[in-house]
Design a protein around this motif. Sequence first.
Motif, PDB file in Angstrom:
ATOM      1  N   MET A  62      -4.912 -22.324  49.325  1.00  0.00           N
ATOM      2  CA  MET A  62      -5.392 -21.041  48.824  1.00  0.00           C
ATOM      3  C   MET A  62      -6.826 -20.820  49.322  1.00  0.00           C
ATOM      4  SD  MET A  62      -5.672 -19.759  44.832  1.00  0.00           S
ATOM      5  CE  MET A  62      -3.910 -19.953  44.578  1.00  0.00           C
ATOM      6  N   ARG A  63      -7.099 -19.617  49.786  1.00  0.00           N
ATOM      7  CA  ARG A  63      -8.442 -19.280  50.242  1.00  0.00           C
ATOM      8  C   ARG A  63      -9.060 -18.302  49.243  1.00  0.00           C
ATOM      9  NH1 ARG A  63     -10.340 -17.555  56.380  1.00  0.00           N
ATOM     10  NH2 ARG A  63     -12.586 -17.716  55.974  1.00  0.00           N
ATOM     11  N   ILE A  64     -10.196 -18.699  48.668  1.00  0.00           N
ATOM     12  CA  ILE A  64     -10.810 -17.972  47.561  1.00  0.00           C
ATOM     13  C   ILE A  64     -12.152 -17.409  48.007  1.00  0.00           C
ATOM     14  CG2 ILE A  64     -11.707 -18.187  45.202  1.00  0.00           C
ATOM     15  CD1 ILE A  64      -9.808 -20.741  45.047  1.00  0.00           C
ATOM     16  N   LEU A  65     -12.409 -16.152  47.658  1.00  0.00           N
ATOM     17  CA  LEU A  65     -13.693 -15.520  47.940  1.00  0.00           C
ATOM     18  C   LEU A  65     -14.390 -15.175  46.626  1.00  0.00           C
ATOM     19  CD1 LEU A  65     -15.701 -14.268  49.999  1.00  0.00           C
ATOM     20  CD2 LEU A  65     -14.484 -12.095  49.659  1.00  0.00           C
ATOM     21  N   ASN A  66     -15.583 -15.720  46.427  1.00  0.00           N
ATOM     22  CA  ASN A  66     -16.427 -15.336  45.298  1.00  0.00           C
ATOM     23  C   ASN A  66     -17.425 -14.290  45.775  1.00  0.00           C
ATOM     24  OD1 ASN A  66     -16.031 -17.380  42.871  1.00  0.00           O
ATOM     25  ND2 ASN A  66     -15.905 -18.575  44.752  1.00  0.00           N
ATOM     26  N   ILE A  67     -17.615 -13.233  44.983  1.00  0.00           N
ATOM     27  CA  ILE A  67     -18.624 -12.224  45.300  1.00  0.00           C
ATOM     28  C   ILE A  67     -19.686 -12.266  44.213  1.00  0.00           C
ATOM     29  CG2 ILE A  67     -19.101  -9.782  45.700  1.00  0.00           C
ATOM     30  CD1 ILE A  67     -16.268  -9.433  46.676  1.00  0.00           C
ATOM     31  N   CYS A  68     -20.925 -12.603  44.618  1.00  0.00           N
ATOM     32  CA  CYS A  68     -22.005 -12.762  43.652  1.00  0.00           C
ATOM     33  C   CYS A  68     -23.325 -12.871  44.401  1.00  0.00           C
ATOM     34  CB  CYS A  68     -21.791 -14.034  42.820  1.00  0.00           C
ATOM     35  SG  CYS A  68     -23.088 -14.401  41.615  1.00  0.00           S
ATOM     36  N   ALA A  69     -24.414 -12.393  43.803  1.00  0.00           N
ATOM     37  CA  ALA A  69     -25.742 -12.660  44.354  1.00  0.00           C
ATOM     38  C   ALA A  69     -26.034 -14.141  44.115  1.00  0.00           C
ATOM     39  CB  ALA A  69     -26.787 -11.781  43.682  1.00  0.00           C
ATOM     40  N   TYR A  70     -25.798 -14.952  45.117  1.00  0.00           N
ATOM     41  CA  TYR A  70     -25.805 -16.413  44.969  1.00  0.00           C
ATOM     42  C   TYR A  70     -27.207 -16.950  45.225  1.00  0.00           C
ATOM     43  CZ  TYR A  70     -23.793 -21.140  45.287  1.00  0.00           C
ATOM     44  OH  TYR A  70     -23.460 -22.471  45.085  1.00  0.00           O
ATOM     45  N   THR A  71     -28.092 -16.745  44.238  1.00  0.00           N
ATOM     46  CA  THR A  71     -29.486 -17.140  44.388  1.00  0.00           C
ATOM     47  C   THR A  71     -29.945 -17.939  43.173  1.00  0.00           C
ATOM     48  OG1 THR A  71     -30.379 -15.171  43.288  1.00  0.00           O
ATOM     49  CG2 THR A  71     -29.923 -15.004  45.651  1.00  0.00           C
ATOM     50  N   TRP A  72     -31.055 -18.659  43.351  1.00  0.00           N
ATOM     51  CA  TRP A  72     -31.644 -19.389  42.228  1.00  0.00           C
ATOM     52  C   TRP A  72     -32.054 -18.415  41.134  1.00  0.00           C
ATOM     53  CZ3 TRP A  72     -31.551 -24.305  40.923  1.00  0.00           C
ATOM     54  CH2 TRP A  72     -31.350 -25.268  41.906  1.00  0.00           C
ATOM     55  N   ALA A  73     -32.567 -17.258  41.531  1.00  0.00           N
ATOM     56  CA  ALA A  73     -33.098 -16.317  40.545  1.00  0.00           C
ATOM     57  C   ALA A  73     -32.010 -15.751  39.634  1.00  0.00           C
ATOM     58  CB  ALA A  73     -33.824 -15.173  41.259  1.00  0.00           C
ATOM     59  N   ILE A  74     -30.780 -15.641  40.126  1.00  0.00           N
ATOM     60  CA  ILE A  74     -29.715 -15.046  39.311  1.00  0.00           C
ATOM     61  C   ILE A  74     -29.279 -15.985  38.194  1.00  0.00           C
ATOM     62  CG2 ILE A  74     -27.622 -15.821  40.496  1.00  0.00           C
ATOM     63  CD1 ILE A  74     -28.370 -12.224  39.398  1.00  0.00           C
ATOM     64  N   GLY A  75     -29.531 -17.288  38.368  1.00  0.00           N
ATOM     65  CA  GLY A  75     -29.307 -18.231  37.271  1.00  0.00           C
ATOM     66  C   GLY A  75     -27.865 -18.654  37.084  1.00  0.00           C
ATOM     67  N   GLY A  76     -27.344 -18.444  35.860  1.00  0.00           N
ATOM     68  CA  GLY A  76     -26.061 -18.993  35.434  1.00  0.00           C
ATOM     69  C   GLY A  76     -24.873 -18.751  36.347  1.00  0.00           C
ATOM     70  N   PRO A  77     -24.604 -17.512  36.775  1.00  0.00           N
ATOM     71  CA  PRO A  77     -23.417 -17.278  37.618  1.00  0.00           C
ATOM     72  C   PRO A  77     -23.386 -18.129  38.884  1.00  0.00           C
ATOM     73  CG  PRO A  77     -24.207 -15.200  36.766  1.00  0.00           C
ATOM     74  CD  PRO A  77     -25.226 -16.240  36.357  1.00  0.00           C
ATOM     75  N   ALA A  78     -24.545 -18.320  39.519  1.00  0.00           N
ATOM     76  CA  ALA A  78     -24.582 -19.153  40.725  1.00  0.00           C
ATOM     77  C   ALA A  78     -24.228 -20.594  40.386  1.00  0.00           C
ATOM     78  CB  ALA A  78     -25.965 -19.079  41.378  1.00  0.00           C
ATOM     79  N   ARG A  79     -24.753 -21.090  39.275  1.00  0.00           N
ATOM     80  CA  ARG A  79     -24.433 -22.459  38.873  1.00  0.00           C
ATOM     81  C   ARG A  79     -22.952 -22.595  38.542  1.00  0.00           C
ATOM     82  NH1 ARG A  79     -26.615 -27.649  37.459  1.00  0.00           N
ATOM     83  NH2 ARG A  79     -24.676 -28.810  37.335  1.00  0.00           N
ATOM     84  N   ILE A  80     -22.392 -21.593  37.905  1.00  0.00           N
ATOM     85  CA  ILE A  80     -20.966 -21.607  37.556  1.00  0.00           C
ATOM     86  C   ILE A  80     -20.116 -21.681  38.825  1.00  0.00           C
ATOM     87  CG2 ILE A  80     -19.094 -20.214  36.592  1.00  0.00           C
ATOM     88  CD1 ILE A  80     -21.321 -19.131  34.615  1.00  0.00           C
ATOM     89  N   ILE A  81     -20.458 -20.865  39.814  1.00  0.00           N
ATOM     90  CA  ILE A  81     -19.717 -20.872  41.075  1.00  0.00           C
ATOM     91  C   ILE A  81     -19.825 -22.242  41.745  1.00  0.00           C
ATOM     92  CG2 ILE A  81     -19.645 -19.921  43.420  1.00  0.00           C
ATOM     93  CD1 ILE A  81     -20.552 -17.249  42.205  1.00  0.00           C
ATOM     94  N   TYR A  82     -21.026 -22.802  41.748  1.00  0.00           N
ATOM     95  CA  TYR A  82     -21.241 -24.111  42.375  1.00  0.00           C
ATOM     96  C   TYR A  82     -20.347 -25.171  41.735  1.00  0.00           C
ATOM     97  CZ  TYR A  82     -23.517 -28.368  43.980  1.00  0.00           C
ATOM     98  OH  TYR A  82     -23.759 -29.597  44.546  1.00  0.00           O
ATOM     99  N   ASP A  83     -20.390 -25.277  40.415  1.00  0.00           N
ATOM    100  CA  ASP A  83     -19.624 -26.318  39.726  1.00  0.00           C
ATOM    101  C   ASP A  83     -18.122 -26.106  39.898  1.00  0.00           C
ATOM    102  OD1 ASP A  83     -21.902 -27.571  38.905  1.00  0.00           O
ATOM    103  OD2 ASP A  83     -21.875 -26.789  36.872  1.00  0.00           O
ATOM    104  N   HIS A  84     -17.692 -24.865  39.761  1.00  0.00           N
ATOM    105  CA  HIS A  84     -16.260 -24.569  39.897  1.00  0.00           C
ATOM    106  C   HIS A  84     -15.784 -24.885  41.310  1.00  0.00           C
ATOM    107  CE1 HIS A  84     -12.636 -21.968  40.290  1.00  0.00           C
ATOM    108  NE2 HIS A  84     -12.439 -22.388  39.063  1.00  0.00           N
ATOM    109  N   THR A  85     -16.609 -24.510  42.303  1.00  0.00           N
ATOM    110  CA  THR A  85     -16.229 -24.733  43.699  1.00  0.00           C
ATOM    111  C   THR A  85     -16.083 -26.216  44.015  1.00  0.00           C
ATOM    112  OG1 THR A  85     -17.253 -22.663  44.421  1.00  0.00           O
ATOM    113  CG2 THR A  85     -16.944 -24.367  46.096  1.00  0.00           C
ATOM    114  N   THR A  86     -16.975 -27.054  43.482  1.00  0.00           N
ATOM    115  CA  THR A  86     -16.879 -28.488  43.755  1.00  0.00           C
ATOM    116  C   THR A  86     -15.541 -29.049  43.290  1.00  0.00           C
ATOM    117  OG1 THR A  86     -17.977 -29.044  41.653  1.00  0.00           O
ATOM    118  CG2 THR A  86     -19.367 -28.841  43.609  1.00  0.00           C
ATOM    119  N   GLU A  87     -15.010 -28.509  42.206  1.00  0.00           N
ATOM    120  CA  GLU A  87     -13.714 -28.969  41.709  1.00  0.00           C
ATOM    121  C   GLU A  87     -12.569 -28.376  42.514  1.00  0.00           C
ATOM    122  OE1 GLU A  87     -13.207 -31.336  39.385  1.00  0.00           O
ATOM    123  OE2 GLU A  87     -15.387 -31.540  39.498  1.00  0.00           O
TER     124      GLU A  87
END
Length: 383
Positions: free
Chosen positions: A1-26
């Motif tokens: 499966m090929r998944i695309l996340n759309i999000c401002a993936y920056t340190w400043a945006i905070g939680g959503p970027a961290r959520i994407i990071y952790d979810h992606t590692t799994e």
Amino acid sequence: MRILNICAYTWAIGGPARIIYDHTTEVLKYGHQVDILSPMTPGEKSYPVPEGARLIECKRTPFLSKVYREFSLELYAYLKKNIHLYDVIQIHGIWHFGSLAPFLIDNHVPKVITIHGLLDRWAIRHSQWKKQLVTLLYQKNLLGKADLIQINNTDEEEDVIQYLGYRPRNMVIVPNGMKMADYTNLPPKGTFRSQFKVPADKKLLLFMGRLNIKKGLDLLLPAFAEYNRQHPDTILILAGPDDGYQDKTEAFIRENGMESYIRMVGMLTDKVKKAALADADLFALPSYSEGFSIAVLEAMTAGVPTLVSDRIGFGDYLRQYDSACITPLTVEGVTQGLQKTLQNSSYRAEIAEKAFNMVKENFDIQVVAKRLLDEYVKISKAK
């Protein structure tokens, strides 16, 4: 499966970027592919990308991105050319151009919208006229068209129903997760105190988040000043980037002569952030509105007791586990919470232990990521 996340993936945006990071590692462990499509402003610092994933940066369009949040012609062009390559598109948040763009292109790719608390009553009132316009033009319609609406809790479920006027059939509760292994080996105690010259005989009260009024800084600052008058044994560390409230924070510190007791250290990342958690005696976030606070989960996973409002995204769990000092959204309430926690080390240890168990039993990223992947499979088969 090929998944695309759309999000401002920056340190400043905070939680959503961290959520994407952790979810992606799994997700990568299951053999799936993950891309992250991120509108960026020159000079912004992107969040780390898990090994095996790909970050696609798109410049925000000057001027228009100030009027319409995160507007990017490059983002639209990328989607128009490549959208057919993906099996699932996960859109993080609403009200911004990235949440609209996938629906402007003729395609049959399943789309997931993660609300991230942006339909909370407080969030709706912020920039209200813009959100009323977006609602009128398309936002309700897009939620109806989404193949899946991911929400984090029952509070968010009520917010979506109130906004739409009905309960959508395509809504599912899947909470955000925490990669607990990242917080089992913190830097040695005293590392942060040494770096930022916090005396060993002072308690350390930690606020970590964007400097935005919605985080409850208008409550925390005067509450801490009141507490400090009777107990000048604590230093408040404000860790986070400016998001509209830094000038008022600096003015409060100056006008109340709190320079020796309130330190602004900017946004902390990686090891420095973990060092701050290792040294903190209490974490405080009396927020008016959070989708699902990753900062609070990080503190709890690191074993730090917390003083929070019940609007952090999992208030029902806090009450069930009695795992935090829950404060009403008043200056008096926060002051009383500081008194209750900072003056009672046994109570702090008790809620910290309960909070760690709560995270372990309910928000381990390995369990949460698998649940969301199962939902991906369901909507893919339904197409």
